[in-house]
Design a protein around this motif. Structure first.
Motif, PDB file in Angstrom:
ATOM      1  N   ILE A  39       0.843  -1.200   0.000  1.00 29.74           N
ATOM      2  CA  ILE A  39       0.000   0.000   0.000  1.00 29.74           C
ATOM      3  C   ILE A  39       0.876   1.247   0.000  1.00 29.74           C
ATOM      4  O   ILE A  39       0.654   2.170  -0.797  1.00 29.74           O
ATOM      5  CB  ILE A  39      -0.965  -0.003   1.199  1.00 29.74           C
ATOM      6  CG1 ILE A  39      -1.982  -1.136   1.063  1.00 29.74           C
ATOM      7  CG2 ILE A  39      -1.662   1.352   1.327  1.00 29.74           C
ATOM      8  CD1 ILE A  39      -2.814  -1.377   2.315  1.00 29.74           C
ATOM      9  N   GLU A  40       1.852   1.299   0.886  1.00 31.83           N
ATOM     10  CA  GLU A  40       2.733   2.471   0.967  1.00 31.83           C
ATOM     11  C   GLU A  40       3.460   2.724  -0.354  1.00 31.83           C
ATOM     12  O   GLU A  40       3.664   3.868  -0.741  1.00 31.83           O
ATOM     13  CB  GLU A  40       3.772   2.294   2.086  1.00 31.83           C
ATOM     14  CG  GLU A  40       3.215   2.483   3.466  1.00 31.83           C
ATOM     15  CD  GLU A  40       4.269   2.469   4.555  1.00 31.83           C
ATOM     16  OE1 GLU A  40       3.934   2.787   5.696  1.00 31.83           O
ATOM     17  OE2 GLU A  40       5.458   2.143   4.283  1.00 31.83           O
ATOM     18  N   GLN A  41       3.850   1.666  -1.038  1.00 30.85           N
ATOM     19  CA  GLN A  41       4.585   1.801  -2.297  1.00 30.85           C
ATOM     20  C   GLN A  41       3.675   2.054  -3.494  1.00 30.85           C
ATOM     21  O   GLN A  41       4.150   2.222  -4.609  1.00 30.85           O
ATOM     22  CB  GLN A  41       5.432   0.549  -2.541  1.00 30.85           C
ATOM     23  CG  GLN A  41       6.555   0.392  -1.551  1.00 30.85           C
ATOM     24  CD  GLN A  41       7.347  -0.890  -1.757  1.00 30.85           C
ATOM     25  OE1 GLN A  41       6.937  -1.791  -2.484  1.00 30.85           O
ATOM     26  NE2 GLN A  41       8.497  -0.977  -1.109  1.00 30.85           N
ATOM     27  N   GLY A  42       2.366   2.073  -3.277  1.00 31.59           N
ATOM     28  CA  GLY A  42       1.429   2.318  -4.368  1.00 31.59           C
ATOM     29  C   GLY A  42       1.219   1.123  -5.278  1.00 31.59           C
ATOM     30  O   GLY A  42       0.660   1.248  -6.361  1.00 31.59           O
ATOM     31  N   LYS A  43       1.631  -0.052  -4.835  1.00 28.30           N
ATOM     32  CA  LYS A  43       1.441  -1.260  -5.635  1.00 28.30           C
ATOM     33  C   LYS A  43       0.064  -1.868  -5.413  1.00 28.30           C
ATOM     34  O   LYS A  43      -0.375  -2.726  -6.165  1.00 28.30           O
ATOM     35  CB  LYS A  43       2.514  -2.296  -5.289  1.00 28.30           C
ATOM     36  CG  LYS A  43       3.913  -1.848  -5.670  1.00 28.30           C
ATOM     37  CD  LYS A  43       4.936  -2.882  -5.289  1.00 28.30           C
ATOM     38  CE  LYS A  43       6.335  -2.404  -5.692  1.00 28.30           C
ATOM     39  NZ  LYS A  43       7.367  -3.352  -5.274  1.00 28.30           N
ATOM     40  N   TYR A  44      -0.585  -1.418  -4.360  1.00 29.82           N
ATOM     41  CA  TYR A  44      -1.901  -1.940  -4.001  1.00 29.82           C
ATOM     42  C   TYR A  44      -2.727  -0.798  -3.438  1.00 29.82           C
ATOM     43  O   TYR A  44      -2.254  -0.057  -2.578  1.00 29.82           O
ATOM     44  CB  TYR A  44      -1.735  -3.047  -2.963  1.00 29.82           C
ATOM     45  CG  TYR A  44      -3.022  -3.552  -2.358  1.00 29.82           C
ATOM     46  CD1 TYR A  44      -3.864  -4.393  -3.070  1.00 29.82           C
ATOM     47  CD2 TYR A  44      -3.392  -3.194  -1.065  1.00 29.82           C
ATOM     48  CE1 TYR A  44      -5.044  -4.858  -2.517  1.00 29.82           C
ATOM     49  CE2 TYR A  44      -4.566  -3.658  -0.504  1.00 29.82           C
ATOM     50  CZ  TYR A  44      -5.393  -4.486  -1.233  1.00 29.82           C
ATOM     51  OH  TYR A  44      -6.557  -4.944  -0.686  1.00 29.82           O
ATOM     52  N   SER A  45      -3.944  -0.638  -3.918  1.00 29.18           N
ATOM     53  CA  SER A  45      -4.850   0.373  -3.379  1.00 29.18           C
ATOM     54  C   SER A  45      -5.751  -0.297  -2.355  1.00 29.18           C
ATOM     55  O   SER A  45      -6.407  -1.293  -2.662  1.00 29.18           O
ATOM     56  CB  SER A  45      -5.700   0.995  -4.481  1.00 29.18           C
ATOM     57  OG  SER A  45      -4.904   1.778  -5.325  1.00 29.18           O
ATOM     58  N   PRO A  46      -5.795   0.237  -1.147  1.00 31.57           N
ATOM     59  CA  PRO A  46      -6.618  -0.391  -0.111  1.00 31.57           C
ATOM     60  C   PRO A  46      -8.108  -0.206  -0.395  1.00 31.57           C
ATOM     61  O   PRO A  46      -8.502   0.698  -1.131  1.00 31.57           O
ATOM     62  CB  PRO A  46      -6.220   0.366   1.162  1.00 31.57           C
ATOM     63  CG  PRO A  46      -5.811   1.711   0.667  1.00 31.57           C
ATOM     64  CD  PRO A  46      -5.147   1.450  -0.669  1.00 31.57           C
ATOM     65  N   THR A  47      -8.904  -1.061   0.205  1.00 35.78           N
ATOM     66  CA  THR A  47     -10.353  -0.885   0.121  1.00 35.78           C
ATOM     67  C   THR A  47     -10.713   0.416   0.830  1.00 35.78           C
ATOM     68  O   THR A  47      -9.913   0.960   1.614  1.00 35.78           O
ATOM     69  CB  THR A  47     -11.092  -2.041   0.819  1.00 35.78           C
ATOM     70  OG1 THR A  47     -10.753  -2.021   2.218  1.00 35.78           O
ATOM     71  CG2 THR A  47     -10.754  -3.387   0.200  1.00 35.78           C
ATOM     72  N   LEU A  48     -11.894   0.898   0.585  1.00 39.45           N
ATOM     73  CA  LEU A  48     -12.342   2.119   1.243  1.00 39.45           C
ATOM     74  C   LEU A  48     -12.368   1.932   2.759  1.00 39.45           C
ATOM     75  O   LEU A  48     -11.953   2.825   3.510  1.00 39.45           O
ATOM     76  CB  LEU A  48     -13.725   2.512   0.726  1.00 39.45           C
ATOM     77  CG  LEU A  48     -14.291   3.831   1.222  1.00 39.45           C
ATOM     78  CD1 LEU A  48     -13.344   4.992   0.913  1.00 39.45           C
ATOM     79  CD2 LEU A  48     -15.654   4.073   0.598  1.00 39.45           C
ATOM     80  N   GLU A  49     -12.821   0.781   3.204  1.00 37.10           N
ATOM     81  CA  GLU A  49     -12.869   0.494   4.638  1.00 37.10           C
ATOM     82  C   GLU A  49     -11.473   0.544   5.258  1.00 37.10           C
ATOM     83  O   GLU A  49     -11.279   1.120   6.330  1.00 37.10           O
ATOM     84  CB  GLU A  49     -13.507  -0.873   4.904  1.00 37.10           C
ATOM     85  CG  GLU A  49     -14.987  -0.917   4.605  1.00 37.10           C
ATOM     86  CD  GLU A  49     -15.299  -1.190   3.129  1.00 37.10           C
ATOM     87  OE1 GLU A  49     -14.367  -1.354   2.300  1.00 37.10           O
ATOM     88  OE2 GLU A  49     -16.494  -1.231   2.789  1.00 37.10           O
ATOM     89  N   LEU A  50     -10.504  -0.057   4.586  1.00 41.63           N
ATOM     90  CA  LEU A  50      -9.138  -0.056   5.089  1.00 41.63           C
ATOM     91  C   LEU A  50      -8.552   1.358   5.066  1.00 41.63           C
ATOM     92  O   LEU A  50      -7.851   1.759   5.998  1.00 41.63           O
ATOM     93  CB  LEU A  50      -8.269  -1.016   4.277  1.00 41.63           C
ATOM     94  CG  LEU A  50      -6.875  -1.295   4.802  1.00 41.63           C
ATOM     95  CD1 LEU A  50      -6.903  -1.760   6.247  1.00 41.63           C
ATOM     96  CD2 LEU A  50      -6.184  -2.319   3.918  1.00 41.63           C
ATOM     97  N   ALA A  51      -8.860   2.113   4.034  1.00 44.14           N
ATOM     98  CA  ALA A  51      -8.390   3.497   3.961  1.00 44.14           C
ATOM     99  C   ALA A  51      -8.927   4.311   5.139  1.00 44.14           C
ATOM    100  O   ALA A  51      -8.183   5.100   5.748  1.00 44.14           O
ATOM    101  CB  ALA A  51      -8.813   4.124   2.630  1.00 44.14           C
TER     102      ALA A  51
END
Length: 72
Positions: A39-51
């Protein structure tokens, strides 16, 4: 062909400014450290809930952590 836009984030900068480790944050939001790294590296976008969970840990709004580039 239209180039896809990517959501970027400032999680690492905020996390480091608070002195929190990746392992600490991962544990607090219920993911693995590897997921948080992606997530930090921008390789994965978190779900809205996780965000929302991440933003609540730091007490900031979603737009303080996540950015979506303007078209143009």
């Amino acid at each position: 062909m239209v180039k896809p836009t990517r959501v970027t984030n400032s999680i690492r900068a905020v996390r480091e400014a608070t002195g929190m480790t990746q392992a600490d944050l991962a544990r607090r939001i219920g993911v693995t450290r590897q997921t948080l790294i992606a997530i930090e590296q921008g390789k994965y976008s978190p779900t809205l809930e996780l965000a929302f969970q991440i933003s609540r840990v730091f007490g900031v709004g979603l737009d303080d952590l996540f950015q979506f580039p303007e078209e143009g």
